[in-house]
Design an enzyme around this catalytic site. Structure first.
Site, PDB file in Angstrom:
ATOM      1  N   ARG A 127       1.035  -1.289   0.003  1.00  0.00           N
ATOM      2  CA  ARG A 127      -0.161   0.044   0.018  1.00  0.00           C
ATOM      3  C   ARG A 127       1.064   1.238   0.049  1.00  0.00           C
ATOM      4  O   ARG A 127       1.681   1.440   0.783  1.00  0.00           O
ATOM      5  CB  ARG A 127      -0.881   0.036   1.286  1.00  0.00           C
ATOM      6  CG  ARG A 127      -1.596   1.347   1.436  1.00  0.00           C
ATOM      7  CD  ARG A 127      -2.714   1.242   2.502  1.00  0.00           C
ATOM      8  NE  ARG A 127      -3.794   0.329   1.978  1.00  0.00           N
ATOM      9  CZ  ARG A 127      -4.942   0.464   2.613  1.00  0.00           C
ATOM     10  NH1 ARG A 127      -5.107   1.453   3.921  1.00  0.00           N
ATOM     11  NH2 ARG A 127      -6.325  -0.259   2.247  1.00  0.00           N
ATOM     12  N   HIS A 154      -7.649   0.673  -6.257  1.00  0.00           N
ATOM     13  CA  HIS A 154      -7.607  -0.407  -4.975  1.00  0.00           C
ATOM     14  C   HIS A 154      -8.261  -1.745  -5.816  1.00  0.00           C
ATOM     15  O   HIS A 154      -9.470  -2.111  -5.105  1.00  0.00           O
ATOM     16  CB  HIS A 154      -8.777   0.301  -3.816  1.00  0.00           C
ATOM     17  CG  HIS A 154      -8.282  -0.129  -2.527  1.00  0.00           C
ATOM     18  ND1 HIS A 154      -7.566  -1.425  -2.339  1.00  0.00           N
ATOM     19  CD2 HIS A 154      -9.072  -0.147  -1.500  1.00  0.00           C
ATOM     20  CE1 HIS A 154      -7.568  -1.643  -0.944  1.00  0.00           C
ATOM     21  NE2 HIS A 154      -8.322  -1.174  -0.461  1.00  0.00           N
ATOM     22  N   GLN A 157      -9.940  -4.584  -3.300  1.00  0.00           N
ATOM     23  CA  GLN A 157     -11.048  -3.931  -2.665  1.00  0.00           C
ATOM     24  C   GLN A 157     -12.300  -4.244  -3.741  1.00  0.00           C
ATOM     25  O   GLN A 157     -13.262  -4.730  -3.268  1.00  0.00           O
ATOM     26  CB  GLN A 157     -11.043  -2.194  -2.353  1.00  0.00           C
ATOM     27  CG  GLN A 157     -12.422  -1.951  -2.017  1.00  0.00           C
ATOM     28  CD  GLN A 157     -12.499  -2.300  -0.499  1.00  0.00           C
ATOM     29  OE1 GLN A 157     -11.801  -2.010   0.537  1.00  0.00           O
ATOM     30  NE2 GLN A 157     -13.895  -2.818  -0.296  1.00  0.00           N
ATOM     31  N   ASP A 251     -17.635   6.334  -0.245  1.00  0.00           N
ATOM     32  CA  ASP A 251     -16.159   6.260   0.494  1.00  0.00           C
ATOM     33  C   ASP A 251     -16.028   7.502   1.170  1.00  0.00           C
ATOM     34  O   ASP A 251     -16.650   8.618   0.815  1.00  0.00           O
ATOM     35  CB  ASP A 251     -15.261   5.878  -0.684  1.00  0.00           C
ATOM     36  CG  ASP A 251     -13.657   5.786  -0.355  1.00  0.00           C
ATOM     37  OD1 ASP A 251     -13.576   5.636   1.237  1.00  0.00           O
ATOM     38  OD2 ASP A 251     -12.831   6.127  -1.011  1.00  0.00           O
ATOM     39  N   CYS A 291     -16.427   0.873   1.337  1.00  0.00           N
ATOM     40  CA  CYS A 291     -15.200   0.116   1.514  1.00  0.00           C
ATOM     41  C   CYS A 291     -14.664   0.409   2.783  1.00  0.00           C
ATOM     42  O   CYS A 291     -13.747  -0.622   3.203  1.00  0.00           O
ATOM     43  CB  CYS A 291     -14.294   0.550   0.339  1.00  0.00           C
ATOM     44  SG  CYS A 291     -13.634   2.456   0.592  1.00  0.00           S
ATOM     45  N   ARG A 319     -13.201  -9.356   1.910  1.00  0.00           N
ATOM     46  CA  ARG A 319     -11.929  -9.166   1.435  1.00  0.00           C
ATOM     47  C   ARG A 319     -10.968 -10.329   1.646  1.00  0.00           C
ATOM     48  O   ARG A 319     -10.104 -10.706   0.829  1.00  0.00           O
ATOM     49  CB  ARG A 319     -11.379  -7.822   2.186  1.00  0.00           C
ATOM     50  CG  ARG A 319     -11.978  -6.533   1.951  1.00  0.00           C
ATOM     51  CD  ARG A 319     -11.349  -6.071   0.399  1.00  0.00           C
ATOM     52  NE  ARG A 319     -10.049  -5.848   0.580  1.00  0.00           N
ATOM     53  CZ  ARG A 319      -9.310  -4.796   1.128  1.00  0.00           C
ATOM     54  NH1 ARG A 319     -10.062  -3.834   1.426  1.00  0.00           N
ATOM     55  NH2 ARG A 319      -7.910  -4.761   0.840  1.00  0.00           N
TER      56      ARG A 319
HETATM   57  N1  NVA Z   1     -10.409   6.500  -0.824  1.00  0.00           N
HETATM   58  C1  NVA Z   1      -9.769   5.663   0.300  1.00  0.00           C
HETATM   59  C2  NVA Z   1      -9.817   4.489   0.404  1.00  0.00           C
HETATM   60  C3  NVA Z   1      -9.533   3.693   1.779  1.00  0.00           C
HETATM   61  C4  NVA Z   1      -9.717   2.170   1.725  1.00  0.00           C
HETATM   62  C5  NVA Z   1      -8.253   6.247   0.427  1.00  0.00           C
HETATM   63  O1  NVA Z   1      -7.551   6.203  -0.494  1.00  0.00           O
HETATM   64  O2  NVA Z   1      -7.908   6.621   1.625  1.00  0.00           O
HETATM   65  N1   CP Z   2     -10.951  -0.584   2.723  1.00  0.00           N
HETATM   66  C1   CP Z   2      -9.678  -0.801   3.213  1.00  0.00           C
HETATM   67  O1   CP Z   2      -8.883  -0.966   2.396  1.00  0.00           O
HETATM   68  O2   CP Z   2      -9.454  -0.562   4.324  1.00  0.00           O
HETATM   69  P1   CP Z   2      -8.341  -0.434   5.339  1.00  0.00           P
HETATM   70  O3   CP Z   2      -7.982   1.030   4.726  1.00  0.00           O
HETATM   71  O4   CP Z   2      -8.470  -0.374   6.631  1.00  0.00           O
HETATM   72  O5   CP Z   2      -7.179  -1.287   4.846  1.00  0.00           O
END
Ligand code: NVA
Ligand code: CP
Length: 333
Positions: A127, A154, A157, A251, A291, A319
Protein backbone atom coordinates in the site's frame (compact mmCIF):
# COMPACT_ATOMS: atom_id res chain seq x y z
CA UNK A 1 -7.30 -34.70 7.44
CA UNK A 2 -9.25 -36.90 5.04
CA UNK A 3 -11.69 -34.05 4.42
CA UNK A 4 -8.88 -31.65 3.77
CA UNK A 5 -7.57 -33.91 1.01
CA UNK A 6 -10.99 -33.99 -0.61
CA UNK A 7 -11.18 -30.19 -0.57
CA UNK A 8 -7.62 -29.84 -1.77
CA UNK A 9 -8.33 -31.91 -4.88
CA UNK A 10 -11.44 -29.91 -5.58
CA UNK A 11 -9.71 -26.56 -5.11
CA UNK A 12 -6.69 -27.64 -7.10
CA UNK A 13 -8.99 -28.43 -10.01
CA UNK A 14 -10.16 -24.81 -9.94
CA UNK A 15 -6.58 -23.57 -9.68
CA UNK A 16 -5.59 -25.78 -12.61
CA UNK A 17 -8.09 -24.15 -14.97
CA UNK A 18 -6.48 -22.16 -17.76
CA UNK A 19 -7.58 -18.69 -16.56
CA UNK A 20 -6.11 -19.18 -13.09
CA UNK A 21 -2.99 -20.97 -14.32
CA UNK A 22 -2.27 -17.87 -16.39
CA UNK A 23 -2.17 -15.79 -13.20
CA UNK A 24 0.78 -17.70 -11.74
CA UNK A 25 3.63 -15.33 -10.90
CA UNK A 26 1.74 -12.28 -12.22
CA UNK A 27 1.41 -8.87 -10.57
CA UNK A 28 -1.99 -7.50 -9.57
CA UNK A 29 -1.50 -3.74 -9.84
CA UNK A 30 -4.67 -2.68 -11.65
CA UNK A 31 -8.29 -3.78 -11.38
CA UNK A 32 -8.19 -5.12 -14.93
CA UNK A 33 -4.97 -7.10 -14.40
CA UNK A 34 -7.38 -9.99 -13.93
CA UNK A 35 -9.78 -10.36 -16.83
CA UNK A 36 -13.46 -11.29 -16.75
CA UNK A 37 -12.86 -15.03 -16.94
CA UNK A 38 -10.19 -14.92 -14.24
CA UNK A 39 -12.44 -12.81 -11.98
CA UNK A 40 -15.24 -15.41 -12.19
CA UNK A 41 -12.84 -18.29 -11.49
CA UNK A 42 -11.47 -16.37 -8.48
CA UNK A 43 -15.04 -15.83 -7.25
CA UNK A 44 -15.66 -19.55 -7.59
CA UNK A 45 -12.53 -20.35 -5.56
CA UNK A 46 -13.27 -17.65 -2.95
CA UNK A 47 -16.79 -19.02 -2.52
CA UNK A 48 -15.37 -22.48 -1.81
CA UNK A 49 -12.76 -21.14 0.61
CA UNK A 50 -15.40 -19.12 2.45
CA UNK A 51 -17.67 -22.16 2.79
CA UNK A 52 -14.87 -24.40 4.10
CA UNK A 53 -13.82 -21.75 6.61
CA UNK A 54 -17.36 -20.99 7.76
CA UNK A 55 -18.07 -24.72 8.15
CA UNK A 56 -15.00 -24.86 10.45
CA UNK A 57 -13.40 -27.45 8.20
CA UNK A 58 -9.62 -27.50 7.73
CA UNK A 59 -8.39 -25.22 4.96
CA UNK A 60 -5.87 -26.65 2.49
CA UNK A 61 -2.16 -25.81 2.48
CA UNK A 62 -2.42 -23.65 -0.65
CA UNK A 63 0.25 -21.21 0.57
CA UNK A 64 2.45 -23.78 2.25
CA UNK A 65 6.08 -22.54 2.55
CA UNK A 66 5.12 -19.17 1.02
CA UNK A 67 6.03 -15.90 2.65
CA UNK A 68 4.10 -12.75 1.81
CA UNK A 69 5.39 -9.30 2.72
CA UNK A 70 2.71 -6.77 3.70
CA UNK A 71 4.32 -3.38 3.03
CA UNK A 72 2.55 -0.17 4.13
CA UNK A 73 3.16 3.52 3.58
CA UNK A 74 -0.35 4.40 4.80
CA UNK A 75 -2.56 3.20 7.68
CA UNK A 76 -4.79 0.16 7.27
CA UNK A 77 -7.12 -2.04 9.28
CA UNK A 78 -8.88 -4.32 6.79
CA UNK A 79 -6.17 -4.77 4.17
CA UNK A 80 -3.50 -5.56 6.71
CA UNK A 81 -5.54 -7.96 8.81
CA UNK A 82 -7.41 -9.69 5.96
CA UNK A 83 -4.15 -10.46 4.15
CA UNK A 84 -2.40 -11.50 7.34
CA UNK A 85 -5.21 -13.80 8.51
CA UNK A 86 -5.86 -15.15 4.99
CA UNK A 87 -2.23 -16.13 4.44
CA UNK A 88 -2.15 -17.78 7.86
CA UNK A 89 -5.34 -19.77 7.13
CA UNK A 90 -3.76 -21.22 3.98
CA UNK A 91 -0.66 -22.20 5.98
CA UNK A 92 1.66 -19.52 4.62
CA UNK A 93 3.55 -16.87 6.53
CA UNK A 94 3.15 -13.11 6.29
CA UNK A 95 5.19 -10.26 7.66
CA UNK A 96 4.06 -6.71 8.24
CA UNK A 97 6.38 -3.89 7.29
CA UNK A 98 5.72 -0.25 8.08
CA UNK A 99 7.81 1.74 5.62
CA UNK A 100 8.81 4.33 8.22
CA UNK A 101 10.73 1.77 10.25
CA UNK A 102 12.60 0.37 7.26
CA UNK A 103 15.70 1.97 5.76
CA UNK A 104 13.32 3.70 3.31
CA UNK A 105 12.52 5.96 6.22
CA UNK A 106 16.15 7.07 6.03
CA UNK A 107 16.30 7.46 2.26
CA UNK A 108 16.84 4.00 0.72
CA UNK A 109 14.89 3.97 -2.51
CA UNK A 110 12.13 1.68 -3.83
CA UNK A 111 14.41 0.01 -6.37
CA UNK A 112 16.79 -1.31 -3.70
CA UNK A 113 13.95 -2.13 -1.33
CA UNK A 114 12.18 -4.22 -3.99
CA UNK A 115 15.41 -5.94 -4.99
CA UNK A 116 15.97 -6.86 -1.35
CA UNK A 117 12.46 -7.88 -0.27
CA UNK A 118 11.96 -10.08 -3.30
CA UNK A 119 15.05 -12.05 -2.35
CA UNK A 120 13.46 -13.14 0.93
CA UNK A 121 9.75 -13.46 0.24
CA UNK A 122 7.49 -14.95 -2.43
CA UNK A 123 5.13 -12.01 -2.92
CA UNK A 124 4.82 -8.38 -1.81
CA UNK A 125 1.44 -6.84 -1.07
CA UNK A 126 2.02 -3.09 -0.92
CA UNK A 127 0.00 0.00 0.00
CA UNK A 128 1.76 3.13 -1.23
CA UNK A 129 0.85 6.71 -2.11
CA UNK A 130 2.07 7.06 -5.70
CA UNK A 131 1.01 4.37 -8.15
CA UNK A 132 4.35 4.89 -9.91
CA UNK A 133 6.14 3.71 -6.74
CA UNK A 134 4.21 0.44 -6.96
CA UNK A 135 5.23 0.11 -10.61
CA UNK A 136 8.85 0.68 -9.60
CA UNK A 137 8.47 -2.02 -6.99
CA UNK A 138 7.06 -4.38 -9.65
CA UNK A 139 9.84 -3.51 -12.07
CA UNK A 140 12.62 -4.45 -9.67
CA UNK A 141 10.98 -7.30 -7.77
CA UNK A 142 11.24 -10.68 -9.43
CA UNK A 143 8.34 -11.81 -7.23
CA UNK A 144 4.70 -10.80 -7.83
CA UNK A 145 3.38 -7.52 -6.44
CA UNK A 146 -0.19 -7.09 -5.24
CA UNK A 147 -1.70 -3.61 -4.96
CA UNK A 148 -3.09 -3.00 -1.46
CA UNK A 149 -4.19 0.54 -2.50
CA UNK A 150 -2.50 3.45 -4.20
CA UNK A 151 -3.75 7.00 -4.77
CA UNK A 152 -5.13 5.68 -8.07
CA UNK A 153 -6.37 2.13 -7.59
CA UNK A 154 -7.63 -0.36 -5.00
CA UNK A 155 -8.08 -3.55 -7.06
CA UNK A 156 -8.34 -6.05 -4.18
CA UNK A 157 -11.19 -4.00 -2.75
CA UNK A 158 -13.06 -3.83 -6.04
CA UNK A 159 -12.58 -7.51 -6.89
CA UNK A 160 -14.02 -8.51 -3.53
CA UNK A 161 -16.82 -5.92 -3.75
CA UNK A 162 -17.93 -7.43 -7.05
CA UNK A 163 -17.80 -10.86 -5.38
CA UNK A 164 -20.02 -9.49 -2.57
CA UNK A 165 -22.54 -7.99 -5.00
CA UNK A 166 -22.72 -11.27 -6.95
CA UNK A 167 -23.05 -13.26 -3.72
CA UNK A 168 -25.94 -11.06 -2.56
CA UNK A 169 -27.88 -10.67 -5.82
CA UNK A 170 -26.81 -14.07 -7.30
CA UNK A 171 -25.81 -12.24 -10.48
CA UNK A 172 -23.89 -9.28 -11.84
CA UNK A 173 -25.86 -8.67 -15.01
CA UNK A 174 -28.73 -6.18 -14.77
CA UNK A 175 -27.28 -4.69 -11.61
CA UNK A 176 -26.77 -0.94 -11.39
CA UNK A 177 -24.29 0.44 -8.90
CA UNK A 178 -24.19 4.14 -8.11
CA UNK A 179 -21.14 5.62 -6.46
CA UNK A 180 -22.00 8.78 -4.54
CA UNK A 181 -19.64 11.29 -2.91
CA UNK A 182 -16.14 12.45 -3.68
CA UNK A 183 -14.89 10.76 -6.83
CA UNK A 184 -11.50 9.20 -6.18
CA UNK A 185 -9.48 5.96 -6.40
CA UNK A 186 -12.39 3.73 -5.31
CA UNK A 187 -14.63 5.36 -7.93
CA UNK A 188 -12.05 4.87 -10.67
CA UNK A 189 -11.38 1.24 -9.77
CA UNK A 190 -15.13 0.56 -9.53
CA UNK A 191 -15.64 2.10 -12.97
CA UNK A 192 -13.14 -0.31 -14.48
CA UNK A 193 -14.30 -3.39 -12.53
CA UNK A 194 -18.03 -2.79 -13.09
CA UNK A 195 -17.59 -2.04 -16.80
CA UNK A 196 -15.45 -5.15 -17.25
CA UNK A 197 -17.98 -7.46 -15.55
CA UNK A 198 -21.08 -5.87 -17.07
CA UNK A 199 -22.40 -4.00 -14.02
CA UNK A 200 -24.03 -0.64 -14.88
CA UNK A 201 -22.25 2.15 -13.09
CA UNK A 202 -23.45 5.64 -12.26
CA UNK A 203 -21.28 8.22 -10.51
CA UNK A 204 -22.85 11.11 -8.61
CA UNK A 205 -20.15 13.52 -7.44
CA UNK A 206 -20.01 17.30 -7.05
CA UNK A 207 -18.43 19.23 -9.91
CA UNK A 208 -15.45 20.09 -7.66
CA UNK A 209 -14.59 16.35 -7.74
CA UNK A 210 -15.12 15.28 -11.34
CA UNK A 211 -14.63 11.69 -12.43
CA UNK A 212 -11.21 10.99 -13.90
CA UNK A 213 -11.41 11.14 -17.70
CA UNK A 214 -8.65 8.54 -17.93
CA UNK A 215 -10.66 5.91 -16.03
CA UNK A 216 -13.90 6.90 -17.66
CA UNK A 217 -12.30 6.20 -21.03
CA UNK A 218 -11.09 2.76 -19.88
CA UNK A 219 -14.55 2.00 -18.46
CA UNK A 220 -16.25 3.02 -21.72
CA UNK A 221 -14.01 0.72 -23.72
CA UNK A 222 -14.90 -2.26 -21.46
CA UNK A 223 -18.57 -1.23 -21.46
CA UNK A 224 -18.67 -1.47 -25.24
CA UNK A 225 -17.94 -5.16 -24.90
CA UNK A 226 -19.87 -5.98 -21.73
CA UNK A 227 -22.92 -3.81 -22.43
CA UNK A 228 -22.59 -2.02 -19.11
CA UNK A 229 -24.16 1.46 -18.94
CA UNK A 230 -21.90 4.22 -17.60
CA UNK A 231 -23.44 7.54 -16.51
CA UNK A 232 -21.98 10.53 -14.69
CA UNK A 233 -23.95 13.15 -12.71
CA UNK A 234 -22.69 16.21 -10.90
CA UNK A 235 -25.75 16.43 -8.73
CA UNK A 236 -27.83 13.76 -7.02
CA UNK A 237 -30.04 12.24 -9.73
CA UNK A 238 -33.83 12.29 -9.40
CA UNK A 239 -36.22 9.42 -8.63
CA UNK A 240 -36.55 8.37 -12.28
CA UNK A 241 -32.85 7.50 -12.38
CA UNK A 242 -32.55 6.27 -8.82
CA UNK A 243 -35.32 3.73 -9.23
CA UNK A 244 -32.89 1.66 -11.35
CA UNK A 245 -30.14 1.64 -8.73
CA UNK A 246 -29.54 -1.63 -6.86
CA UNK A 247 -26.34 -0.72 -5.00
CA UNK A 248 -25.36 2.66 -3.56
CA UNK A 249 -21.66 2.81 -2.72
CA UNK A 250 -19.71 5.53 -1.00
CA UNK A 251 -16.26 6.19 0.44
CA UNK A 252 -14.78 8.73 2.82
CA UNK A 253 -14.81 12.26 1.40
CA UNK A 254 -11.19 12.78 2.36
CA UNK A 255 -8.90 9.97 1.24
CA UNK A 256 -5.56 9.35 2.92
CA UNK A 257 -3.75 11.25 0.17
CA UNK A 258 -6.08 14.31 0.34
CA UNK A 259 -6.47 17.39 2.46
CA UNK A 260 -9.97 18.87 2.18
CA UNK A 261 -11.62 21.78 3.94
CA UNK A 262 -14.49 19.54 5.01
CA UNK A 263 -16.22 22.27 7.04
CA UNK A 264 -16.43 24.49 4.00
CA UNK A 265 -17.41 21.63 1.69
CA UNK A 266 -20.02 20.11 4.03
CA UNK A 267 -23.11 21.80 2.47
CA UNK A 268 -22.07 20.58 -1.01
CA UNK A 269 -20.89 17.12 -0.03
CA UNK A 270 -23.75 16.31 2.31
CA UNK A 271 -26.12 16.32 -0.71
CA UNK A 272 -24.29 13.16 -1.79
CA UNK A 273 -24.59 11.34 1.54
CA UNK A 274 -25.56 7.66 1.50
CA UNK A 275 -28.58 7.63 3.82
CA UNK A 276 -31.95 5.93 4.28
CA UNK A 277 -33.80 8.59 2.30
CA UNK A 278 -31.58 7.99 -0.71
CA UNK A 279 -31.88 4.19 -0.49
CA UNK A 280 -35.68 4.47 -0.29
CA UNK A 281 -35.70 6.14 -3.72
CA UNK A 282 -33.67 3.29 -5.24
CA UNK A 283 -34.82 -0.05 -6.64
CA UNK A 284 -36.61 -2.45 -4.33
CA UNK A 285 -34.02 -4.39 -2.30
CA UNK A 286 -31.30 -1.78 -2.91
CA UNK A 287 -28.27 -2.14 -0.64
CA UNK A 288 -25.65 0.21 0.78
CA UNK A 289 -21.92 -0.42 0.45
CA UNK A 290 -18.81 1.31 1.81
CA UNK A 291 -15.21 0.15 1.51
CA UNK A 292 -14.49 1.56 5.03
CA UNK A 293 -13.21 3.30 7.05
CA UNK A 294 -16.43 5.33 7.38
CA UNK A 295 -17.02 8.70 8.96
CA UNK A 296 -20.63 8.38 10.04
CA UNK A 297 -22.58 11.61 9.63
CA UNK A 298 -20.39 12.65 6.71
CA UNK A 299 -20.47 10.44 3.59
CA UNK A 300 -22.80 7.87 5.19
CA UNK A 301 -25.51 7.96 7.83
CA UNK A 302 -25.08 5.92 10.98
CA UNK A 303 -28.26 3.88 10.36
CA UNK A 304 -27.34 2.77 6.84
CA UNK A 305 -24.16 1.16 8.12
CA UNK A 306 -26.05 -1.25 10.40
CA UNK A 307 -29.34 -1.57 8.53
CA UNK A 308 -30.65 -4.87 7.18
CA UNK A 309 -29.83 -3.72 3.65
CA UNK A 310 -26.22 -2.89 4.50
CA UNK A 311 -23.64 -5.04 2.69
CA UNK A 312 -20.82 -3.16 4.43
CA UNK A 313 -19.82 -5.87 6.88
CA UNK A 314 -20.06 -8.79 4.47
CA UNK A 315 -18.06 -6.65 2.07
CA UNK A 316 -15.32 -6.29 4.71
CA UNK A 317 -15.46 -10.03 5.51
CA UNK A 318 -15.13 -11.05 1.86
CA UNK A 319 -11.86 -9.18 1.39
CA UNK A 320 -10.14 -12.09 3.11
CA UNK A 321 -11.63 -14.89 0.99
CA UNK A 322 -11.14 -13.16 -2.33
CA UNK A 323 -7.54 -12.30 -1.47
CA UNK A 324 -6.93 -15.91 -0.36
CA UNK A 325 -8.14 -17.01 -3.80
CA UNK A 326 -6.03 -14.38 -5.53
CA UNK A 327 -2.82 -15.32 -3.67
CA UNK A 328 -3.45 -19.04 -4.23
CA UNK A 329 -3.57 -18.43 -7.99
CA UNK A 330 -0.59 -16.08 -8.08
CA UNK A 331 1.61 -18.23 -5.81
CA UNK A 332 0.61 -21.61 -7.23
CA UNK A 333 3.60 -23.96 -7.05
N1 NVA B 1 -10.29 6.38 -0.90
C1 NVA B 1 -9.75 5.87 0.35
C2 NVA B 1 -9.91 4.39 0.39
C3 NVA B 1 -9.53 3.77 1.70
C4 NVA B 1 -9.71 2.28 1.71
C5 NVA B 1 -8.29 6.27 0.46
O1 NVA B 1 -7.56 6.21 -0.54
O2 NVA B 1 -7.89 6.67 1.56
N1 CP C 1 -11.03 -0.76 2.75
C1 CP C 1 -9.77 -0.80 3.15
O1 CP C 1 -8.83 -0.99 2.35
O2 CP C 1 -9.60 -0.65 4.49
P1 CP C 1 -8.25 -0.37 5.23
O3 CP C 1 -7.79 1.02 4.83
O4 CP C 1 -8.59 -0.46 6.68
O5 CP C 1 -7.23 -1.38 4.81
Amino acid sequence: MKKEHAYTNDLEKILDTKPLKQMKGKDFLRTDDVNEEQSYMLFHLAERLKKIHQDHEPLPHLLNQKTVTLFFEKPSTRTRVSFDAGVHLLHGHSLFIDKTITQMGRGEDMQDTALTLSRYTDCIMARVFEHKELETMAKYSDKPIVNGLTNEDHPCQILSDLFTIREHFKRLNNITLMYTGVSDNITDSLLVGCAMLGVNMYVASPKQFPVSQKYLKIAHSYAKKSGSEIRVFNEMPGKEILKNVNVVYTDEWESMHMKLDKKKLFPTLSKFQLNEKLLQKCARGAVGMHCLPALKGEEVSHNVMYAKNSLVWEQARNRMYVQMALLSAILRS
